[in-house]
Design a protein around this motif. Structure first.
Motif, PDB file in Angstrom:
ATOM      1  N   GLY A   1     100.430  77.975  64.349  1.00 53.40           N
ATOM      2  CA  GLY A   1      99.861  79.161  63.715  1.00 53.40           C
ATOM      3  C   GLY A   1     100.160  79.339  62.241  1.00 53.40           C
ATOM      4  N   THR A   2     101.377  79.047  61.820  1.00 51.10           N
ATOM      5  CA  THR A   2     101.701  79.380  60.424  1.00 51.10           C
ATOM      6  C   THR A   2     100.995  78.473  59.415  1.00 51.10           C
ATOM      7  OG1 THR A   2     103.602  77.900  60.320  1.00 51.10           O
ATOM      8  CG2 THR A   2     104.025  80.169  61.021  1.00 51.10           C
ATOM      9  N   GLY A   3     100.659  77.252  59.853  1.00 47.24           N
ATOM     10  CA  GLY A   3     100.087  76.297  58.894  1.00 47.24           C
ATOM     11  C   GLY A   3     101.148  75.703  57.982  1.00 47.24           C
ATOM     12  N   ALA A   4     102.425  76.013  58.247  1.00 47.13           N
ATOM     13  CA  ALA A   4     103.506  75.481  57.401  1.00 47.13           C
ATOM     14  C   ALA A   4     103.525  73.953  57.441  1.00 47.13           C
ATOM     15  CB  ALA A   4     104.853  76.044  57.860  1.00 47.13           C
ATOM     16  N   GLU A   5     102.957  73.371  58.516  1.00 44.43           N
ATOM     17  CA  GLU A   5     102.935  71.908  58.618  1.00 44.43           C
ATOM     18  C   GLU A   5     102.082  71.280  57.512  1.00 44.43           C
ATOM     19  OE1 GLU A   5     101.815  74.108  60.703  1.00 44.43           O
ATOM     20  OE2 GLU A   5      99.853  73.601  61.545  1.00 44.43           O
TER      21      GLU A   5
ATOM     22  N   GLY B   1      95.528  76.517  57.743  1.00 49.66           N
ATOM     23  CA  GLY B   1      96.356  76.207  56.571  1.00 49.66           C
ATOM     24  C   GLY B   1      95.529  75.560  55.481  1.00 49.66           C
ATOM     25  N   LEU B   2      94.640  74.650  55.873  1.00 56.69           N
ATOM     26  CA  LEU B   2      93.795  73.975  54.872  1.00 56.69           C
ATOM     27  C   LEU B   2      92.799  74.960  54.261  1.00 56.69           C
ATOM     28  CD1 LEU B   2      93.236  70.614  56.762  1.00 56.69           C
ATOM     29  CD2 LEU B   2      94.384  70.884  54.554  1.00 56.69           C
ATOM     30  N   SER B   3      92.319  75.886  55.094  1.00 57.15           N
ATOM     31  CA  SER B   3      91.373  76.880  54.591  1.00 57.15           C
ATOM     32  C   SER B   3      92.018  77.735  53.503  1.00 57.15           C
ATOM     33  CB  SER B   3      90.879  77.755  55.746  1.00 57.15           C
ATOM     34  OG  SER B   3      90.020  78.752  55.268  1.00 57.15           O
ATOM     35  N   LEU B   4      93.230  78.216  53.771  1.00 56.34           N
ATOM     36  CA  LEU B   4      93.836  79.111  52.770  1.00 56.34           C
ATOM     37  C   LEU B   4      94.347  78.349  51.547  1.00 56.34           C
ATOM     38  CD1 LEU B   4      97.181  79.528  52.375  1.00 56.34           C
ATOM     39  CD2 LEU B   4      96.974  80.197  54.744  1.00 56.34           C
ATOM     40  N   THR B   5      94.679  77.063  51.745  1.00 58.31           N
ATOM     41  CA  THR B   5      95.148  76.263  50.610  1.00 58.31           C
ATOM     42  C   THR B   5      94.072  76.184  49.521  1.00 58.31           C
ATOM     43  OG1 THR B   5      96.627  74.990  51.982  1.00 58.31           O
ATOM     44  CG2 THR B   5      95.951  73.955  49.949  1.00 58.31           C
ATOM     45  N   TYR B   6      92.814  76.090  49.962  1.00 58.48           N
ATOM     46  CA  TYR B   6      91.731  75.982  48.987  1.00 58.48           C
ATOM     47  C   TYR B   6      91.122  77.335  48.647  1.00 58.48           C
ATOM     48  CZ  TYR B   6      92.095  71.019  48.966  1.00 58.48           C
ATOM     49  OH  TYR B   6      92.569  69.759  48.786  1.00 58.48           O
ATOM     50  N   SER B   7      91.713  78.412  49.194  1.00 57.78           N
ATOM     51  CA  SER B   7      91.278  79.763  48.855  1.00 57.78           C
ATOM     52  C   SER B   7      92.571  80.561  48.640  1.00 57.78           C
ATOM     53  CB  SER B   7      90.402  80.318  49.990  1.00 57.78           C
ATOM     54  OG  SER B   7      90.062  81.656  49.750  1.00 57.78           O
ATOM     55  N   GLU B   8      92.751  81.644  49.357  1.00 53.03           N
ATOM     56  CA  GLU B   8      93.968  82.459  49.162  1.00 53.03           C
ATOM     57  C   GLU B   8      94.065  83.422  50.335  1.00 53.03           C
ATOM     58  OE1 GLU B   8      97.056  83.254  48.297  1.00 53.03           O
ATOM     59  OE2 GLU B   8      96.522  82.300  46.395  1.00 53.03           O
ATOM     60  N   VAL B   9      95.256  83.911  50.612  1.00 54.62           N
ATOM     61  CA  VAL B   9      95.366  84.978  51.610  1.00 54.62           C
ATOM     62  C   VAL B   9      95.104  86.315  50.918  1.00 54.62           C
ATOM     63  CG1 VAL B   9      96.823  83.826  53.326  1.00 54.62           C
ATOM     64  CG2 VAL B   9      97.894  84.973  51.365  1.00 54.62           C
ATOM     65  N   GLY B  10      95.094  87.387  51.698  1.00 51.66           N
ATOM     66  CA  GLY B  10      94.667  88.661  51.115  1.00 51.66           C
ATOM     67  C   GLY B  10      95.613  89.815  51.367  1.00 51.66           C
ATOM     68  N   ILE B  11      95.015  90.973  51.681  1.00 56.73           N
ATOM     69  CA  ILE B  11      95.769  92.234  51.714  1.00 56.73           C
ATOM     70  C   ILE B  11      96.828  92.263  52.815  1.00 56.73           C
ATOM     71  CG2 ILE B  11      95.515  94.739  52.034  1.00 56.73           C
ATOM     72  CD1 ILE B  11      92.728  94.404  50.750  1.00 56.73           C
ATOM     73  N   CYS B  12      96.506  91.731  53.980  1.00 57.29           N
ATOM     74  CA  CYS B  12      97.485  91.762  55.072  1.00 57.29           C
ATOM     75  C   CYS B  12      98.745  91.012  54.638  1.00 57.29           C
ATOM     76  CB  CYS B  12      96.877  91.132  56.327  1.00 57.29           C
ATOM     77  SG  CYS B  12      97.984  91.158  57.724  1.00 57.29           S
TER      78      CYS B  12
END
Ligand code: NAD
Ligand code: ZN
Length: 359
Positions: free
Chosen positions: A142-146, A249-260
């Motif tokens: 879940g974390t995508g830390a891998e 993890g790959l999705s957020l690496t090329y974008s960004e996380v948000g308000i949560c």
């Protein structure tokens, strides 16, 4: 400028793939003095997996209890000092556990070659030299830390990652059978981290075809795991959730996380609330920003009978709320992605405060 991201160099995926770890490491054991450092979640001490960890010769094995607190800079510095003082520089560091253990392993690998306290390197591209060869073996999905480029640590001043291209693992071993024993609540909270990563990365100014392609697939897998006909913890969904975590993890690496995530860092910093659990408490209250994502999230919560506390803020002091707002609003890149580069004109300090007061 577009991001120029280093990915994990080698990935092995599949049920039982953990058995290949010995062979993978043997390539790095070139001299008689070469040794490995295994950093393993304490949960596995005395369990069957312990007997399968390929420890040999001069290797060091640390079992770490991740429950008292999220990884700290002090913890990483102490481990680094102990390794260097007892045996010197290892040929590799292998982290076997959830996001906490993987972050400790990444950070130790970097700190073995960079002087001083890890506190100094909390931030983007502050690390001076590549770390030692490091391998990640997730045991929760879940974390995508891998796959991520950061090792999140809590220091005396802030909760922030050691973020640079050398943080990324050289090798990951994705064996979904290792996740079979994750307690049900934890399975839900950590799995929701990837769900929230995708919703946030795909809702904001930095979203793009690359991040959306991974995000859509990860969301589809999450839906099968948490809402599908065969939902729940079983070998089939364990495989799917492990891939969802990677793709999230790959999705957020090329974008960004948000308000949560911005609010979550505030909550974790002040109360030590664990990342994935904090995200669930917060996301539950963010209908205004992520209406469809929150609706579906609530469906998953109900389906799996997960209890999420509410009205927590009633017991928070003025000072604690103000500190959370400070920590959260310092995460400019997250707000800027979610709301826009002019986010400070669009959301005020009192509105951020009000978001915390909803919890
Ligand atoms: P975790 O590593 O904190 O572990 C949570 C619990 O699950 C612990 O009690 C642990 O002992 C137990 N556990 C782990 N594997 C198990 C198994 N197979 N069977 C039974 N129990 C098991 O959990 P997490 O949610 O994966 O990680 C959270 C951490 O990850 C936070 O510290 C957060 O800051 C970090 N994080 C990092 C990134 C990144 O990109 N680097 C991203 C998100 C979160
Ligand atoms: Zn997260």
């Amino acid at each position: 400028m577009y991001k120029n991201i280093r990915n994990v160099a080698k990935t092995v995926y599949g049920p039982g793939s953990f058995n290949q770890l010995d062979e993978i490491l043997s390539e790095k054991r070139q001299h008689a003095t070469d040794f490995m450092v295994f950093i393993v979640d304490n949960y596995f001490k005395g369990k069957e997996l312990e007997t399968r960890i390929p420890v040999s010769g001069q290797d060091m094995l640390f079992f770490i209890d991740v429950d008292p607190h999220e990884p700290t800079t002090q913890q990483v510095d102490d481990l680094r000092d102990e390794i260097l003082q007892t045996k010197g520089l290892p040929a590799g560091v292998i982290g076997i556990g959830g996001g906490s253990i993987m972050d400790i392993a990444k950070a130790v690998s970097l700190m073995l070659t960079n002087e001083g306290s890890s506190q100094r390197y909390q931030g983007l591209n502050l690390i001076k030299k590549p770390g030692v060869y490091h391998v990640g073996v997730p045991t929760i999905s879940g974390t995508g830390a891998e796959v991520s480029t950061t090792a999140v640590l809590t220091g005396p001043e802030k909760k922030l990652g050691l973020k640079c291209e050398w943080t990324v693992f050289d090798q990951i071993v994705l064996d979904p059978t290792l996740t079979a024993t994750v307690p049900r609540n934890q399975w839900f909270y950590t799995g929701m981290d990837t769900y929230i990563h995708c919703i946030e990365s795909m809702t904001g100014h930095l979203k793009n075809a690359y991040s959306e392609a991974y995000g859509y697939k990860a969301l589809e897998l999450c839906r099968e795991v948490y809402l599908g006909a065969n939902s729940g913890q079983n070998p089939e969904t364990d495989e799917k959730l492990m891939v969802a975590s990677l793709f999230g993890g790959l999705s957020l690496t090329y974008s960004e996380v948000g308000i949560c995530h911005a609010l979550s860092y505030g909550l974790s910093y002040v109360f030590g609330t664990r990342h994935c659990y904090a995200n669930c408490i917060i996301f539950n209250q963010l209908e205004d920003f992520y209406p469809e994502g929150v609706r579906e999230f609530k469906e998953m919560v109900a389906k799996h009978n997960i209890y999420l506390p509410q009205n927590l803020s009633q017991n928070w002091t003025e000072e604690q709320i103000e500190k959370m707002v400070d920590v959260s609003m310092a995460l400019n890149h997250m707000w800027s992605h979610a709301i826009g580069p002019d986010w400070k004109q669009k959301i005020s300090r009192s509105q951020v405060r009000e978001l915390f007061e909803r919890m």
